[in-house]
Enzyme design. Structure first.
Site, PDB file in Angstrom:
ATOM      1  N   ASP A 384      11.688 -21.836  16.146  1.00  0.00           N
ATOM      2  CA  ASP A 384      12.385 -22.930  16.826  1.00  0.00           C
ATOM      3  C   ASP A 384      13.776 -22.506  17.285  1.00  0.00           C
ATOM      4  OD1 ASP A 384      10.944 -25.177  17.328  1.00  0.00           O
ATOM      5  OD2 ASP A 384      12.046 -26.454  15.951  1.00  0.00           O
ATOM      6  N   ASP A 437       6.836 -30.610  15.758  1.00  0.00           N
ATOM      7  CA  ASP A 437       7.881 -31.140  14.879  1.00  0.00           C
ATOM      8  C   ASP A 437       7.347 -32.207  13.940  1.00  0.00           C
ATOM      9  OD1 ASP A 437       9.737 -29.504  16.121  1.00  0.00           O
ATOM     10  OD2 ASP A 437      10.231 -30.982  17.645  1.00  0.00           O
TER      11      ASP A 437
END
Length: 539
Positions: A384, A437
């Protein structure tokens, strides 16, 4: 229950395409590359330019403010309606031939610098200057090192098509008026609250379904062991559990495959490529919606009989009658969304399909222990950060954000995310969160509830409440960071992973369960034969 191959294929795609938390477009652009100095230090802000044709309200255009000049009003009611005039000469590189008395002047880009044009317009009596770009995109207007930046009127650049339209009206002796203002985005929008509830609620539902299924399997195994059934040995040797357990090797491999696929998306992003993603999302959406609906309806007595009776279908094998009944509805719903996905309320269908798919993925894919969960989330944490922040050094833009927005595709972002329109934002747009997520930390949260139920722990003594709370707090902190960063996309796992894993590991170590959580992933359960012998001895 057999593994649904369609869902399993989309699992990989969904996780790889995890978009970042963000809103649909930034209003304030802080550019550290463009030079700054006193009088030339404004942030590049988007500007609304509503127009009136012969006193009748017409189109509203969006431009971008310059590095120089005064700041614009933030509220429309304070912005003056001012008549628009054409520059003569059109480039405004020398004093206009027509006399100006406070009008906004419309000029062409080229032949001299932006600061020269603005200074000439100010000296001629203009109250503001609108510069027509020579492209459909907007351009950031900076000032030269030796430019006179003591400028008292605002300068705004318009895209080529908007400027040409206004120029055509004025050339036909039509009176055109404009207003210039740059509204601020609210610090908190109710859409973010609903998106938070959707993410937390999705993990909550998926965790309980996963834990309930695991408990049912454990009870069934205990029954077979008590009966010393040969059937259990046969099932254990050749049967399918219906679940996919991730191991440490696949968790690490995920980062490599995801990175390669993300770069491919970045390089090949186009209209047709997004169409392919839409088709893949629809396949996963049908599978997810069908799985969730069948499981929900099977809870009712009226439908249970149809869920437990099967028919053999070519290419698919044994399929329940309930699945056959639900499947046409799921296909029709998904096709309707795909056809009308560009209308204003299509986000509702996208969220329904997305939530169903996420819940199904969390039901099928599992982490067997905390060690695998830590490796998976740790790799995703680095993934990420790299593709949101570090990738800017190599690609000059955030690869993850570009892919999530669907730049160069003509579409309003890729479909692999949950989205809600910003309700009280004058700029509109969407608040979004990527499937990854939710799915990645959701795997660990679901694991915590499965462990609690198998260990027969109540909510207070278990780990699920703490893991679920940690995820919610981590997601909340992500939204705080998002608003502090003026709507720039954020890597949600940067905040969620430390909260979720940190809480889980710390609590496990404090309670003395960390070794079991880390390696076995489930509490030791005495063999039913041993329990029976113990009861007989007591008697």
């Amino acid at each position: 229950m057999e593994i649904n191959r369609g869902v399993f294929i989309v699992v990989i795609l969904v996780v790889v395409l995890s978009a970042k938390l963000g809103s649909a477009g930034d209003i304030v652009h802080q550019d550290n590359v463009a030079p700054k100095r006193p009088g030339c230090a404004n942030n590049f802000v988007l500007v609304k330019v509503p127009t009136w044709i012969e006193g009748v309200e017409d189109n509203e255009y969006v431009g971008v403010g310059a590095r120089f000049g005064p700041t614009l009003e933030s509220k429309e009611k304070h912005a003056n309606h001012t008549r628009l005039a054409l520059a003569d000469p059109p480039d405004c590189c020398r004093k206009p031939r027509n006399k100006l008395t406070g009008e906004v002047i419309l000029v062409h880009r080229g032949n001299c610098s932006f600061t020269v044009k603005t200074n000439v317009a100010e000296e001629a009596g203009a109250s503001a200057i609108l510069i027509i770009n020579n492209q459909t995109e907007l351009f950031k207007m900076v000032c030269e090192s030796d430019a006179d930046v003591n400028i008292k009127i605002p300068a705004v650049m318009l895209p080529q098509d908007a400027g040409s339209r206004l120029e055509k009206y004025i050339s036909n002796n039509t009176m055109v008026s404009v207003a210039l203002y740059s509204p601020k985005r609210p610090a908190i929008d109710i859409a973010e609250v609903f998106l938070w509830l959707m993410a937390v609620g999705t993990i909550l539902c998926a965790s309980y379904w996963s834990a309930w299924t695991a408990r049912e399997v454990a009870i069934e195994q205990d029954k077979l062991l008590k009966d010393a059934s040969q059937e259990f040995l046969q099932v254990g040797a050749s049967g399918s559990s219906g679940f996919v357990d991730i191991n440490t090797a696949s968790a690490v491999l995920f980062v490599v495959i995801a990175s390669c696929f993300l770069v491919m998306l970045y390089k090949l992003m186009s209209f047709w490529f997004v169409e392919v993603l839409v088709v893949l999302f629809c396949i996963g959406g049908v599978e997810g919606l069908q799985t969730c609906l069948v499981a929900f309806l099977a809870c009712f007595r009226w439908f249970r009989r149809f869920a437990e009776s099967f028919i053999k279908v070519p290419f698919f094998g044994a399929v329940s009658h309930l699945t056959l009944a639900v499947c046409p509805f799921c296909i029709a719903f998904t096709v309707l969304w795909a056809v009308y996905r560009r209308i204003s309320f299509a986000w509702i269908g996208q969220d329904i399909l997305g939530i169903a798919l996420i819940i199904t993925v969390l039901q099928i894919v599992r982490v067997p222990n905390l060690k695998v969960g830590t490796v998976l989330l740790g790799c995703a944490f680095l993934y990420d950060i790299f593709w949101v922040f570090v990738s800017k050094w190599w690609f000059h833009e955030s690869v993850m954000i570009v892919v999530a927005r669907g730049d160069k595709s003509g579409e309003d972002g890729i479909p692999m995310l949950l989205k809600i329109p910003r309700m009280f934002d004058p700029w509109g747009g969407y608040s979004v969160i990527g499937f990854g997520d939710i799915i990645l930390p959701g795997l660990v949260v679901a694991f915590s509830l499965r462990y609690d139920w198998l260990a027969k722990k109540n909510l207070r003594a278990g780990y699920f409440v703490w893991a679920m709370t940690a995820y919610g707090v981590g997601l909340l902190v992500t939204y705080v960071a998002l608003n502090l960063m003026d709507g720039h996309g954020q890597p949600a796992l940067l905040y969620i992973v430390p909260f979720t894993l940190g809480t889980f590991i710390t609590l496990g170590k404090k309670r003395g369960d960390l070794e079991t959580l880390w390696t076995r992933g489930e509490p030791e359960r005495p063999c039913p034969h041993m329990q029976l012998q113990s009861l007989q001895q007591k008697e």
